[in-house]
Write a protein that holds these residues in place. Structure first.
Motif, PDB file in Angstrom:
ATOM      1  N   VAL A  15       0.842  -1.197   0.000  1.00 12.88           N
ATOM      2  CA  VAL A  15       0.000   0.000   0.000  1.00 12.88           C
ATOM      3  C   VAL A  15       0.880   1.252   0.000  1.00 12.88           C
ATOM      4  O   VAL A  15       1.685   1.434   0.907  1.00 12.88           O
ATOM      5  CB  VAL A  15      -0.925   0.026   1.241  1.00 12.88           C
ATOM      6  N   GLU A  58      -4.747   1.052  -1.345  1.00  9.57           N
ATOM      7  CA  GLU A  58      -5.464   0.571  -0.165  1.00  9.57           C
ATOM      8  C   GLU A  58      -6.790  -0.080  -0.566  1.00  9.57           C
ATOM      9  O   GLU A  58      -7.142  -1.144  -0.056  1.00  9.57           O
ATOM     10  CB  GLU A  58      -5.711   1.708   0.821  1.00  9.57           C
ATOM     11  N   ASP A  66      -7.478  -3.963  -0.072  1.00 10.13           N
ATOM     12  CA  ASP A  66      -8.636  -4.357   0.731  1.00 10.13           C
ATOM     13  C   ASP A  66      -9.436  -5.436   0.006  1.00 10.13           C
ATOM     14  O   ASP A  66      -9.835  -6.443   0.603  1.00 10.13           O
ATOM     15  CB  ASP A  66      -9.503  -3.133   1.026  1.00 10.13           C
ATOM     16  N   CYS A  98      -7.505  -8.660  -0.005  1.00  4.23           N
ATOM     17  CA  CYS A  98      -7.527  -9.254   1.327  1.00  4.23           C
ATOM     18  C   CYS A  98      -8.840  -9.985   1.578  1.00  4.23           C
ATOM     19  O   CYS A  98      -8.853 -11.076   2.149  1.00  4.23           O
ATOM     20  CB  CYS A  98      -7.275  -8.187   2.390  1.00  4.23           C
ATOM     21  N   ARG A 147      -7.912  -5.879   7.673  1.00  2.00           N
ATOM     22  CA  ARG A 147      -8.466  -4.825   6.824  1.00  2.00           C
ATOM     23  C   ARG A 147      -8.605  -3.492   7.542  1.00  2.00           C
ATOM     24  O   ARG A 147      -8.297  -2.448   6.977  1.00  2.00           O
ATOM     25  CB  ARG A 147      -9.796  -5.277   6.239  1.00  2.00           C
ATOM     26  N   ILE A 156      -4.063  -2.864   7.230  1.00  4.16           N
ATOM     27  CA  ILE A 156      -4.108  -2.236   5.906  1.00  4.16           C
ATOM     28  C   ILE A 156      -4.585  -0.789   6.000  1.00  4.16           C
ATOM     29  O   ILE A 156      -3.885   0.130   5.581  1.00  4.16           O
ATOM     30  CB  ILE A 156      -4.980  -3.058   4.945  1.00  4.16           C
ATOM     31  N   ASN A 216       1.744  -4.176   4.447  1.00  9.19           N
ATOM     32  CA  ASN A 216       1.620  -5.353   3.602  1.00  9.19           C
ATOM     33  C   ASN A 216       1.463  -6.521   4.567  1.00  9.19           C
ATOM     34  O   ASN A 216       2.356  -6.768   5.379  1.00  9.19           O
ATOM     35  CB  ASN A 216       2.867  -5.521   2.729  1.00  9.19           C
TER      36      ASN A 216
END
Length: 171
Positions: free
Chosen positions: A19, A25, A29, A32, A65, A69, A75
């Motif tokens: 990110v 991001e 997200d 993820c 998240r 993040i 990361n």
């Protein structure tokens, strides 16, 4: 690929989870979410009950998240070793209406389970997995942090915060 399609572990590139910008991001997200679906599927295939898997993935989701993040810009495959302690000993406490160690324990179990799955696929180092597992198991320290938080008086917040500081906010 749809955001509801699990990522194949064999196709995960840790560099894709870096990110630098808001656009990164948002992209990370979504990645993820898909990675957590793959973790979910693996835990289910391992014989865990669906309700237990749901609880574990919910905990990992909150940590990854919302904290790693979104708040830290990390990361998730190259997580700083102190990140779980910062989450459990500070961020969770101040970002939860009524922080409880029993609720936190469920979240931490999910984080540990997620990192164990990632380590099993060679996506995180054994050292990172061990550090995450050790930090997740330190419930007495987090219980004390929560108790100390509720006992803050006057200008004691600065001392409490300094005992387990969060990383500097990213711009």
């Amino acid at each position: 690929m749809s955001e509801s399609t699990p990522l194949a572990f064999s196709q995960v590139n840790p560099d894709d989870f870096t990110v630098h910008t808001l656009a990164d991001e948002i992209r990370v997200d979504a990645l993820c979410r898909r990675l957590l679906l793959a973790v979910r599927d693996q835990l289910l295939a391992g014989g865990l009950a669906p309700a237990e898997v749901g609880r574990l993935c919910h905990g990992a989701d909150l940590f990854l998240r919302d904290f790693a993040i979104a708040a830290c810009g990390d990361n998730l495959f190259r997580l700083p070793l102190e990140r779980v302690r910062q989450f459990a000993g500070h961020w969770y406490v101040v970002n939860t209406l009524e922080p409880q160690v029993d609720d936190l324990a469920l979240i931490l179990a999910g984080i540990a389970a997620c990192y164990a799955v990632l380590a099993g696929h060679g996506l995180v180092s054994p050292a990172l997995n061990d550090a995450v597992a050790t930090a997740c198991a330190d419930l007495p320290a987090y219980r004390q942090r929560i108790e100390d938080y509720w006992a803050i008086t006057d200008d004691g917040y600065d001392r409490w915060r300094a005992a387990c500081p969060l990383p500097a906010r990213r711009p």
